[in-house]
Design an enzyme around this catalytic site. Sequence first.
Site, mmCIF file in Angstrom:
data_model
loop_
_atom_site.group_PDB
_atom_site.id
_atom_site.type_symbol
_atom_site.label_atom_id
_atom_site.label_comp_id
_atom_site.label_asym_id
_atom_site.label_seq_id
_atom_site.Cartn_x
_atom_site.Cartn_y
_atom_site.Cartn_z
ATOM 1 N N ARG A 66 1.029 -1.353 0.250
ATOM 2 C CA ARG A 66 -0.260 -0.130 0.243
ATOM 3 C C ARG A 66 0.797 1.169 0.447
ATOM 4 O O ARG A 66 0.636 2.596 -0.527
ATOM 5 C CB ARG A 66 -1.201 0.105 1.583
ATOM 6 N N GLU A 103 3.602 -7.586 13.776
ATOM 7 C CA GLU A 103 3.113 -7.589 14.921
ATOM 8 C C GLU A 103 2.989 -9.446 15.466
ATOM 9 O O GLU A 103 2.683 -10.261 16.260
ATOM 10 C CB GLU A 103 2.107 -7.380 15.229
#
Length: 178
Positions: A66, A103
């Site tokens: 993105r 994460e």
Amino acid sequence: MTSTFDSAARAVDELTVLVPDFPKPGIVFRDLTPVFADGRALKLITDALVEPFRGAVDVVAGVEARGFLLAAAAAYALGVGVAVIRKAGKLPREVLAQGYLLEYGQATLEVQPHDLPPACRVLVLDDILATGGTLAAATTLVERAGWTVAGASVVLELDGLGGRAALPGRDIRSLVIA
């Protein structure tokens, strides 16, 4: 589609879609693609991301995937070139690689160090700052390539994950902190 939002932050707040348990259980993914699909929102976001760095960058680098959308729009808005920071194995020539933790896993980013001249000033763009691993790897790659990190901008910073701690001394701008 084009809306009538009056600020980048409002566009992000209203158009971001929360997707629970993606890419794995326990993760709430913040999908910004509806934000990018809105013409007015994309313009507001692009302008807000680059304004603090106008006149201080030679090229904009986007982090896959993105970040590519943002970097292309930002480079166009600034009248400068665009560079890519890609996931491992996607670039065809000599690369520098940098591993990092997400994460929810591990990954590697790469750049082609001969794409830009030495010491050029690079603005690094990505969509989200979470734990800071991706952006830290990207800025490290920029410096390892012999370029200068002018700063970094993200659309959304996830405040509770401590991403800024992975980027000490960096000029990091976030449009929205959630």
